[in-house]
Design an enzyme around this catalytic site. Structure first.
Site: not given
Length: 358
Positions: A167, A212
């Protein structure tokens, strides 16, 4: 005899106390020490990186205030704010402070946490790890081995089999795009033969559904080789449905995206792999907080070649255990595609907001 007994009891008490503290520390911190080897260890005879040492005053003149805060003071940029979070071009990520090559675009994936995520470094010799016990927790910090800059952290919640999740802060990285592939190599692989500098006129279309369509369109739009994107509705029964119709879950359609791409720059196989990295294909009839059949995961194939490739990639991911749960992605023939209303096209670019769960 009392004195030896007292000594034995005291020794036993100290030992039990130490063991209890070690167990508690392991419970709170997740693990008592880093499982990642520090750079000082000889990793199979790898050449150690040559160190660059500069004072904070020197770094302040070379880095932006944000870079200095993150890279020299171990700060963290806000999630979803970095320029490389939703960035998927092919190339190499370098240390923004010293230019050391750190990560390849081939290992980058969307973890959904808001920072660039990588499955592994380009070379272990340019990365070092340090235990980080700040914020009342144990983490493993990732640094550039060349200049000592703070890059981010590594976690074990990444894709199988390694499950490594690097990360990294965008501000700690610079990006160098990959050199364009030579057209003769593509021709040798069965693609159209074109002269150097000319672009193949042939394009292809792929259709996907991955939740979406606002966020999915944005992600595909960042992929090199994708020429255009259109959002719409596929896989249903109703002719010319509206967004409201589809959201009612009565038309059978899925929010979809139609991608037009240049096969000389990106293959259908690569697009399918991007599709799987852009969402969670193990969620049935939903994607994150969006629930309903219109948010299901689907690959709509346009021909037998696409069907075969989609099936092979899905089977490969399942065999390797890339996802912890069963992949529920449907692979079905592409029917009629109905273009969505204009306000839904390029929604992310128009509104400059992050939508849905991406």
């Amino acid at each position: 005899m009392r004195s030896p007994i007292k000594m034995m009891i005291l020794t036993l008490s100290l030992f039990l106390g130490w063991a209890g503290w070690a167990g508690l520390n392991a419970l709170l911190n997740g693990r008592p020490e880093s499982t990642y080897a520090p750079l000082s260890e000889d990793k199979g005879g790898q050449t150690m990186a040559q160190k660059i040492e500069k004072s904070d005053k020197e770094w302040k003149t070379e880095l932006t205030p944000e870079q200095f805060k993150v890279m020299r003071q171990c700060g963290t940029e806000p999630p979803f704010s970095g320029k490389y979070n939703d960035f998927y071009e092919k190339g190499t990520y370098l240390c923004a402070a010293c230019g050391a090559p750190l990560f390849s675009s081939g290992t980058k994936y969307d973890h959904g946490t808001g920072w660039p995520s990588f499955m592994g470094p380009l070379s272990e010799k340019n990365i070092e790890y340090r235990d980080d016990n700040s914020l009342m927790m144990h983490r493993v910090e990732v640094r550039c081995a060349v200049c000592g800059a703070h890059l981010g952290h590594i976690f074990d919640d990444g894709p199988a089999p390694a499950k490594s999740h690097f990360c990294i802060n965008s501000v700690a990285l610079n990006f160098v795009p990959a050199a364009p592939a030579k057209t003769e190599n593509f021709a040798a692989a069965g693609g159209p033969s074109v002269k150097d500098g000319e672009r193949a006129s042939k394009t292809e279309t792929a259709t996907f559904a991955a939740g979406c369509f606002w966020g999915v369109e944005y992600k595909f739009g960042q992929v090199k080789g994708v020429l255009s994107t259109v959002v719409g509705y596929s896989g249903g029964r109703t002719k010319n449905p509206t967004y409201k119709d589809v959201c009612s879950s009565t038309t059978g359609h899925a929010e979809s995206i139609q991608v037009t791409f240049d096969p000389s720059q990106i293959s259908y196989d690569e697009l399918v792999r991007k599709f799987f990295s852009f969402h969670d294909p193990t969620q049935l009839n939903r994607q994150g907080p969006d629930v309903g059949t219109q948010y299901r995961s689907v690959i709509f194939y346009g021909n037998e070649g696409q069907k075969k490739i989609a099936g092979q990639v899905k089977a490969e991911f399942e065999k390797k255990g890339i996802f912890k749960k069963r992949v529920v992605t449907e692979i079905i023939p592409a029917g009629e595609f109905f273009k969505a209303e204009e306000n839904h096209q390029k929604y992310y670019e128009k509104n400059k907001i992050k939508s849905c769960s991406f």
